[in-house]
Motif scaffolding. Structure first.
Motif, mmCIF file in Angstrom:
data_model
loop_
_atom_site.group_PDB
_atom_site.id
_atom_site.type_symbol
_atom_site.label_atom_id
_atom_site.label_comp_id
_atom_site.label_asym_id
_atom_site.label_seq_id
_atom_site.Cartn_x
_atom_site.Cartn_y
_atom_site.Cartn_z
ATOM 1 N N LEU A 14 4.019 0.863 -5.639
ATOM 2 C CA LEU A 14 2.751 0.585 -6.319
ATOM 3 C C LEU A 14 1.841 1.787 -6.511
ATOM 4 N N HIS A 15 1.755 2.635 -5.491
ATOM 5 C CA HIS A 15 0.664 3.617 -5.467
ATOM 6 C C HIS A 15 1.220 5.031 -5.468
ATOM 7 N N PRO A 16 0.574 5.957 -6.161
ATOM 8 C CA PRO A 16 1.110 7.320 -6.253
ATOM 9 C C PRO A 16 1.042 8.102 -4.946
ATOM 10 N N LYS A 17 0.147 7.697 -4.028
ATOM 11 C CA LYS A 17 -0.007 8.428 -2.774
ATOM 12 C C LYS A 17 0.446 7.565 -1.598
ATOM 13 N N THR A 18 1.147 8.194 -0.633
ATOM 14 C CA THR A 18 1.529 7.480 0.586
ATOM 15 C C THR A 18 0.296 7.190 1.427
ATOM 16 N N ILE A 19 -0.571 8.191 1.560
ATOM 17 C CA ILE A 19 -1.826 8.031 2.297
ATOM 18 C C ILE A 19 -2.961 8.338 1.338
ATOM 19 N N ASP A 20 -3.855 7.385 1.147
ATOM 20 C CA ASP A 20 -4.976 7.564 0.224
ATOM 21 C C ASP A 20 -6.243 7.102 0.934
ATOM 22 N N MET A 21 -6.964 8.072 1.516
ATOM 23 C CA MET A 21 -8.126 7.745 2.343
ATOM 24 C C MET A 21 -9.239 7.136 1.494
ATOM 25 N N GLY A 22 -9.855 6.073 2.018
ATOM 26 C CA GLY A 22 -10.940 5.406 1.306
ATOM 27 C C GLY A 22 -10.816 3.902 1.441
ATOM 28 N N LEU A 23 -11.951 3.209 1.399
ATOM 29 C CA LEU A 23 -11.954 1.770 1.631
ATOM 30 C C LEU A 23 -12.285 0.950 0.386
ATOM 31 N N ASP A 24 -12.680 1.576 -0.697
ATOM 32 C CA ASP A 24 -13.174 0.829 -1.862
ATOM 33 C C ASP A 24 -12.128 -0.141 -2.404
ATOM 34 N N ARG A 25 -10.894 0.349 -2.608
ATOM 35 C CA ARG A 25 -9.870 -0.501 -3.218
ATOM 36 C C ARG A 25 -9.460 -1.645 -2.285
ATOM 37 N N VAL A 26 -9.209 -1.311 -1.016
ATOM 38 C CA VAL A 26 -8.760 -2.344 -0.085
ATOM 39 C C VAL A 26 -9.873 -3.356 0.191
ATOM 40 N N LYS A 27 -11.117 -2.893 0.188
ATOM 41 C CA LYS A 27 -12.253 -3.805 0.395
ATOM 42 C C LYS A 27 -12.411 -4.756 -0.792
ATOM 43 N N ALA A 28 -12.199 -4.233 -2.001
ATOM 44 C CA ALA A 28 -12.319 -5.075 -3.200
ATOM 45 C C ALA A 28 -11.275 -6.186 -3.193
ATOM 46 N N VAL A 29 -10.039 -5.867 -2.808
ATOM 47 C CA VAL A 29 -8.981 -6.887 -2.762
ATOM 48 C C VAL A 29 -9.280 -7.898 -1.652
ATOM 49 N N ALA A 30 -9.754 -7.412 -0.511
ATOM 50 C CA ALA A 30 -10.092 -8.324 0.598
ATOM 51 C C ALA A 30 -11.182 -9.303 0.177
ATOM 52 N N GLN A 31 -12.155 -8.823 -0.584
ATOM 53 C CA GLN A 31 -13.222 -9.707 -1.066
ATOM 54 C C GLN A 31 -12.678 -10.748 -2.036
ATOM 55 N N ARG A 32 -11.780 -10.338 -2.914
ATOM 56 C CA ARG A 32 -11.155 -11.301 -3.823
ATOM 57 C C ARG A 32 -10.381 -12.374 -3.046
ATOM 58 N N ASP A 111 -7.358 -7.433 -13.948
ATOM 59 C CA ASP A 111 -7.991 -6.212 -13.426
ATOM 60 C C ASP A 111 -7.217 -5.760 -12.196
ATOM 61 N N GLU A 112 -6.155 -5.001 -12.417
ATOM 62 C CA GLU A 112 -5.245 -4.649 -11.327
ATOM 63 C C GLU A 112 -5.794 -3.517 -10.469
ATOM 64 N N ILE A 113 -5.709 -3.692 -9.156
ATOM 65 C CA ILE A 113 -6.149 -2.675 -8.195
ATOM 66 C C ILE A 113 -4.914 -2.114 -7.500
ATOM 67 N N SER A 114 -4.760 -0.806 -7.525
ATOM 68 C CA SER A 114 -3.608 -0.170 -6.890
ATOM 69 C C SER A 114 -3.842 -0.033 -5.390
ATOM 70 N N LEU A 115 -2.838 -0.417 -4.599
ATOM 71 C CA LEU A 115 -2.921 -0.299 -3.142
ATOM 72 C C LEU A 115 -1.739 0.514 -2.627
ATOM 73 N N SER A 116 -1.985 1.323 -1.618
ATOM 74 C CA SER A 116 -0.878 2.020 -0.968
ATOM 75 C C SER A 116 -0.071 1.027 -0.136
ATOM 76 N N TYR A 117 1.110 1.460 0.284
ATOM 77 C CA TYR A 117 1.975 0.628 1.134
ATOM 78 C C TYR A 117 1.214 0.165 2.368
#
Length: 433
Positions: A14-32, A111-117
């Protein structure tokens, strides 16, 4: 996607980076997803000791009758090891609905959100815990703290274990920088237990800045002991005459002390009896942490993979007594600070079995041998190269005498590569006639 393997392969793409520091994307999916917990949450960050701390919390709270949900990473052999519900590894099929819920939320309304593994699997596991109706969630922070996916949740109590130099390319060049990242799991007005005996000042300063309730080793709690038993004392509570934790190693008393401080801080929400503490420490299990497999030669498995944990492993090996020859099966990641790791344990090792590991991050067996030879030219005549840890172990067993010792260390992949045989078969294979 009908199997856990299908979902994990999907997550890897799914995601171009193995480790991608930051909470915005994962927080948005958790809220959904509407992800939330009704039970108390304990988060555990640190460089070393996180897994042991989680295991002791789980064991004591389980003995007290609580239904526990525990998330740790990485796994040794099977992905399902990352989630334990009521003391047992989750079944693969139990995870599938949670993976589907993450995917549904991730792609909602076009509205697709990219998530790391790691982000995707963390959300799935957190959802599975929330759906399981547990009494307490114990969550190991994967890397750092402030920007780790687990930190989207507000913990009722945070624990910060020992802090040392690791993942410096992401967390910073020194203990103060790394401590600042770990401190990000603290919350205003809530307890944070710091079990590192000499914590970075950045950790103490952050607790003061946000007005967290700091429990500090050596000030708010401490331990003492002799060869037979140990005691713990903290704020308005004391445990005397405790048996040593079933997890081996002198460093485990520091981890156990942090656990008892956290349980004391949470005693209004999660009361535990002294008997639950005693039984929990006596029965705790955690593969790959100074794990000794019975038989001859002696076989020690340890996931030690940075200078601090290898120093602890070396001290524990040194305390085991005399062995004519120590054989070391060693595989490690290329980005680790290998020179101090090797220099610390090298005086105890007589023969080396360097192994490749099944990940692009790993150093090759040949590279590990070269680095070791740079510190000690004699390694050239006392070492060999192998394609995987199991082959290396089998060579060590074939070369060892019954009175010798074999140590497998350097990475979760190294120990996991050996443990995939299963402990009973492993034990049978390394017994000498």
């Amino acid at each position: 996607m009908n199997t856990l393997s299908d979902w994990l392969a999907h997550c890897e793409r799914l995601h171009p980076k193995t480790i991608d520091m930051g909470l915005d994307r994962v927080k948005a999916v958790a809220q959904r997803m509407g992800l939330s917990f009704e039970c108390p949450i304990i988060t555990v960050a640190g460089t070393n000791g996180k897994g042991s701390t989680c295991a002791m919390l789980e064991s004591i709270l389980g003995q007290a009758g609580y239904r526990t949900g525990v998330y740790t990473s990485p796994h040794l052999v099977h992905f399902e090891e990352r989630l334990r519900l009521r003391g047992e590894a989750v079944k693969a099929d139990e995870l599938l609905p949670s993976f589907a819920r993450v995917e549904l939320a991730r792609t909602a309304d076009g509205d697709e959100i990219s998530l790391s593994y790691f982000e995707f699997t963390t959300l799935a596991i957190l959802d599975c815990i929330a759906q399981a109706g547990v009494d307490v969630a114990i969550l190991e922070v994967g890397l750092g703290g402030r920007l780790d996916a687990v930190n989207i949740l507000d913990a009722d109590c945070a624990i910060i274990t020992s802090i040392d130099l690791d993942h410096m390319e992401l967390l910073g060049p020194d203990r103060e920088s790394i401590g600042r990242e770990k401190a990000g799991i603290m919350r205003t007005g809530r307890p944070v237990v710091v079990s590192d005996p000499i914590p970075p000042q950045s950790v103490i300063d952050h607790a003061a800045a946000i007005d967290a309730e700091l429990w500090r080793f050596g000030r708010d709690f401490n331990y003492s002991g002799d060869k037979q038993q140990w005691s713990w004392a903290g704020r308005d509570r004391r445990y005397s005459g405790l048996a040593y934790p079933a997890l081996r190693g002198a460093n485990q008393l520091v981890n156990a002390s942090g656990v008892l401080a956290a349980l004391t801080a949470l005693r209004e929400k999660l009361p535990v009896t002294a008997q639950a503490v005693r039984n929990g420490l006596a029965f705790v299990e955690l593969p790959g942490r100074f794990q000794i497999i019975p038989g001859q030669p002696t076989l020690v498995l340890d996931v030690a993979h940075n200078p601090h944990s290898v120093a602890a492993l070396t001290a524990n090996l040194d305390a085991m007594g005399y062995y004519p020859t120590t054989h070391a099966v060693f595989g490690a990641m290329a980005d680790k600070d290998l020179a101090p790791m090797l220099a610390r344990i090298m005086p105890l090792v007589d023969r080396w079995y360097f192994t490749d590991l099944p990940t692009p991050r790993a150093a090759s067996a040949a590279d590990l041998q070269a680095r070791c030879q740079a510190l000690n030219p004699g390694v050239a005549s006392a070492s060999a190269l192998f394609a995987d840890p199991l082959l290396a172990l089998r060579a060590a067993v074939a070369a060892a005498d019954p009175a010798d010792r074999i140590v497998v260390f350097g990475s979760f992949y190294t120990v996991g590569g050996v443990l995939k045989e299963g402990v009973p078969r492993l034990q049978a294979q390394h017994l000498k006639p």
